[in-house]
Design an enzyme around this catalytic site. Structure first.
Site, PDB file in Angstrom:
ATOM      1  N   GLU A 212       0.884  -1.177   0.000  1.00 17.18           N
ATOM      2  CA  GLU A 212       0.000   0.000   0.000  1.00 17.18           C
ATOM      3  C   GLU A 212       0.913   1.216   0.000  1.00 17.18           C
ATOM      4  OE1 GLU A 212      -3.372   0.199  -0.004  1.00 17.18           O
ATOM      5  OE2 GLU A 212      -3.702  -1.966  -0.016  1.00 17.18           O
ATOM      6  N   CYS A 246      -1.983   9.772   2.687  1.00 14.88           N
ATOM      7  CA  CYS A 246      -1.567   9.147   1.416  1.00 14.88           C
ATOM      8  C   CYS A 246      -2.521   9.476   0.290  1.00 14.88           C
ATOM      9  CB  CYS A 246      -1.472   7.640   1.589  1.00 14.88           C
ATOM     10  SG  CYS A 246      -2.978   6.894   2.221  1.00 14.88           S
TER      11      CYS A 246
HETATM   12  P1  NAD Z   1       8.341   4.867   4.689  1.00 11.48           P
HETATM   13  O1  NAD Z   1       8.292   4.043   3.460  1.00 11.48           O
HETATM   14  O2  NAD Z   1       9.508   5.737   4.910  1.00 11.48           O
HETATM   15  O3  NAD Z   1       8.230   3.927   5.996  1.00 11.48           O
HETATM   16  C1  NAD Z   1       7.259   2.912   6.122  1.00 11.48           C
HETATM   17  C2  NAD Z   1       7.807   1.793   7.001  1.00 11.48           C
HETATM   18  O4  NAD Z   1       8.981   1.280   6.393  1.00 11.48           O
HETATM   19  C3  NAD Z   1       8.204   2.249   8.400  1.00 11.48           C
HETATM   20  O5  NAD Z   1       7.776   1.263   9.314  1.00 11.48           O
HETATM   21  C4  NAD Z   1       9.716   2.307   8.351  1.00 11.48           C
HETATM   22  O6  NAD Z   1      10.271   1.942   9.570  1.00 11.48           O
HETATM   23  C5  NAD Z   1      10.058   1.287   7.296  1.00 11.48           C
HETATM   24  N1  NAD Z   1      11.297   1.575   6.566  1.00 11.48           N
HETATM   25  C6  NAD Z   1      11.804   2.780   6.238  1.00 11.48           C
HETATM   26  N2  NAD Z   1      12.943   2.647   5.527  1.00 11.48           N
HETATM   27  C7  NAD Z   1      13.153   1.308   5.396  1.00 11.48           C
HETATM   28  C8  NAD Z   1      14.162   0.512   4.773  1.00 11.48           C
HETATM   29  N3  NAD Z   1      15.175   1.061   4.124  1.00 11.48           N
HETATM   30  N4  NAD Z   1      14.054  -0.831   4.846  1.00 11.48           N
HETATM   31  C9  NAD Z   1      13.030  -1.402   5.486  1.00 11.48           C
HETATM   32  N5  NAD Z   1      12.057  -0.706   6.090  1.00 11.48           N
HETATM   33  C10 NAD Z   1      12.109   0.625   6.061  1.00 11.48           C
HETATM   34  O7  NAD Z   1       6.986   5.704   4.691  1.00 11.48           O
HETATM   35  P2  NAD Z   1       6.526   6.790   5.735  1.00 11.48           P
HETATM   36  O8  NAD Z   1       7.336   8.019   5.584  1.00 11.48           O
HETATM   37  O9  NAD Z   1       6.404   6.195   7.082  1.00 11.48           O
HETATM   38  O10 NAD Z   1       5.035   7.068   5.207  1.00 11.48           O
HETATM   39  C11 NAD Z   1       4.746   7.912   4.152  1.00 11.48           C
HETATM   40  C12 NAD Z   1       4.513   7.179   2.866  1.00 11.48           C
HETATM   41  O11 NAD Z   1       3.566   6.152   3.042  1.00 11.48           O
HETATM   42  C13 NAD Z   1       3.933   8.079   1.789  1.00 11.48           C
HETATM   43  O12 NAD Z   1       4.481   7.745   0.540  1.00 11.48           O
HETATM   44  C14 NAD Z   1       2.462   7.737   1.817  1.00 11.48           C
HETATM   45  O13 NAD Z   1       1.765   8.053   0.636  1.00 11.48           O
HETATM   46  C15 NAD Z   1       2.507   6.283   2.084  1.00 11.48           C
HETATM   47  N6  NAD Z   1       1.265   5.808   2.678  1.00 11.48           N
HETATM   48  C16 NAD Z   1       0.468   4.984   1.957  1.00 11.48           C
HETATM   49  C17 NAD Z   1      -0.742   4.573   2.493  1.00 11.48           C
HETATM   50  C18 NAD Z   1      -1.665   3.649   1.746  1.00 11.48           C
HETATM   51  O14 NAD Z   1      -2.619   3.189   2.361  1.00 11.48           O
HETATM   52  N7  NAD Z   1      -1.470   3.385   0.476  1.00 11.48           N
HETATM   53  C19 NAD Z   1      -1.108   5.010   3.755  1.00 11.48           C
HETATM   54  C20 NAD Z   1      -0.266   5.855   4.449  1.00 11.48           C
HETATM   55  C21 NAD Z   1       0.924   6.251   3.912  1.00 11.48           C
END
Ligand code: NAD
Length: 460
Positions: A212, A246
């Site tokens: 997602e 998002c």
């Molecule tokens: P992110 O991708 O930075 O982090 C998400 C998760 O991944 C966190 O738990 C983080 O600890 C982990 N993570 C970060 N870097 C990582 C790596 N290198 N390896 C493994 N895991 C890692 O996202 P964010 O900043 O927390 O959230 C914002 C993003 O999420 C935006 O792009 C937003 O659009 C998206 N989002 C999507 C939905 C949806 O339902 N489609 C909902 C909310 C947010």
């Protein structure tokens, strides 16, 4: 957390899953009831924690984190029994007398990784899917919302055994380690960039996953629209959660003839919702941290700001900021904004709209404001996107009867309601044969058998 502890939890969950307990439908219903009680008990603490993490107000916490989760539990609770029954489907005459069923099989031990922007809802909503599907689950909340993460851990540990549901906190290193474990299914919510990391890790062990993700969701405002209502709904959808949603309308593409009026109406609604000084409003959420604050303020071209533009580093607030005369080449159009900036682009014909949206292909959401049915249907059929609304923003996510998910850059797979059950289970086709056997299907094959086979394929 020590990595050794992760190994222990993982192994215990594998053992617990193999006891078959989680597959029992009544067990699943009981766990869902427990989850509901847990949320009700912790409601106040959840509100406090999210307030501490990024100053989100109680109304929005209930609306978008607690309330929506409780309503999803209510929606799925009485349907689990029906969803879990093997579903009978038609069987072709190639198998005379046989019956075919689709059995739903849990995946096993699932990993749920969540972002910080809806720190409670985006951990617990997928967990509902894991529970109703009959799985065990390891939940990893985001390290960027530590207060909520702590409360989720406390709440889950009070109500559930670690061998069934465990919450693992920690920095990105912990996520990386979790991705080396052979989970049976991964549910990831976050950015497209990390989505690729997750999918790569899943590919190594052929682990099924749902992604997602995010993207730049356009909001198209046609000249036939109700300008006042459009402005109201865009401003609300954009500024909810401080613009860190998002499916927030990322940018507006307004028809040349109504653009100025739309901007004026948007200014009116920003003032109506948050007053003359939005950064002081109790209902206006902060940016999650300084890194994101600097990133978002760095996207503002001061020469193009027609409303707002100020910020406060101490409180991590950025004013709702309308940026006019934006083109696709502006910095603010490079990536998902994830903050309270409203860039305005303009169009005169539908081809220009498609061209703009195609630059950031496959957005998670798309919104169209129009009274012109033809315009509405053309946008829906010509542009590829996850889901969206006509004459509204955000609200498509609130319908538990419909799937929620992206396409391409904005994600793979979907969930919510029945789709969460489907996401967390495998469909196992079972043919139950009869005593009638077709003799000509067995070797050695005669010419007559081949003729019969050809005839059979023509008929069936
Ligand atoms: P992110 O991708 O930075 O982090 C998400 C998760 O991944 C966190 O738990 C983080 O600890 C982990 N993570 C970060 N870097 C990582 C790596 N290198 N390896 C493994 N895991 C890692 O996202 P964010 O900043 O927390 O959230 C914002 C993003 O999420 C935006 O792009 C937003 O659009 C998206 N989002 C999507 C939905 C949806 O339902 N489609 C909902 C909310 C947010």
């Amino acid at each position: 957390m020590y990595l050794q502890e992760i190994d222990e939890i993982f192994n215990k969950q594998k053992e617990y899953y193999s006891t078959q307990i989680t597959k029992d439908v009544n067990f699943r219903i009981n766990q869902l009831d427990k989850l509901k009680s847990a949320i009700q008990e912790y409601e106040e603490k959840i509100v406090e924690a999210i307030k501490k993490d990024f100053d989100k107000c109680e109304f929005e916490v209930f609306e978008t984190e607690v309330g929506i989760t409780l309503s999803e539990i209510k929606h799925v609770r009485n349907k689990i029994k029906k969803w879990s029954e093997p579903q009978k489907v038609k069987t072709p005459l190639t198998n005379p007398g046989a019956k075919t069923y689709i059995y739903k099989q849990p995946y096993g031990v699932c990993l749920i990784m969540s972002p910080w922007n809806y720190p409670f809802y985006l951990c617990i909503s997928p967990l509902i899917g894991a529970i109703i599907g009959g799985n065990c689950a390891v939940v990893k909340p985001s390290e960027l919302s530590p207060n909520t993460s702590k409360i989720i851990k406390e709440m889950i540990e009070k109500y559930f055994n670690k061998e069934y549901i465990a919450v693992i906190e920690g920095e990105v290193e912990v996520n990386k380690y979790l991705l080396t474990k052979k989970f049976d299914y991964i549910f990831f919510t976050g950015s497209p960039a990390v989505g690729k990391v997750v999918m790569e890790a899943a590919a190594k062990e052929l682990i099924p996953c749902t992604l997602e993700l995010g993207g730049k969701s356009p909001c198209i405002v046609d000249e036939s629209c109700d300008i006042d209502m459009s402005a109201k709904k865009i401003v609300w959808g954009k500024l909810l959660n401080g613009g860190q949603t998002c499916i927030a309308p990322d940018y507006v593409i307004a028809h040349h003839n109504i653009k100025e009026d739309l901007i004026e109406a948007m200014k009116k609604y920003i003032k109506l919702f948050y007053g003359e000084e939005p950064m002081k409003s109790k209902d206006y959420t902060s940016i999650i941290n300084e890194r994101h604050f600097n990133r978002i303020t760095g996207l503002i071209d001061e020469n193009k700001v027609v409303y707002g533009g100020k910020n406060n580093k101490e409180s991590l607030k950025i004013e709702p900021t309308i940026i006019d005369k934006v083109t696709i080449n502006d910095k603010v159009m490079n990536d998902e904004i994830f903050g309270p900036l409203i860039p305005i682009l303009e169009f005169e014909n539908i081809d220009e709209v498609v061209e703009i949206v195609e630059v950031n292909k496959n957005p998670l959401a798309l919104y169209v404001f129009t009274k012109d049915k033809n315009f509405e249907e053309t946008i829906i059929s010509r542009i590829s996107f996850g889901g969206g609304c006509v004459n509204d923003t955000i609200m498509h996510i609130s319908n538990h009867n419909a799937p929620f998910g992206g396409i391409g850059n904005s994600g793979i797979g979907s969930y919510h309601g029945k789709r969460s059950y489907d996401a967390f289970t495998h469909e196992k086709t079972i043919l139950k044969s009869s005593s009638i056997d077709i003799p000509f299907k067995y070797p050695p094959y005669s010419k007559k058998a081949l003729q019969l086979l050809k005839k059979a394929f023509e008929i069936l």
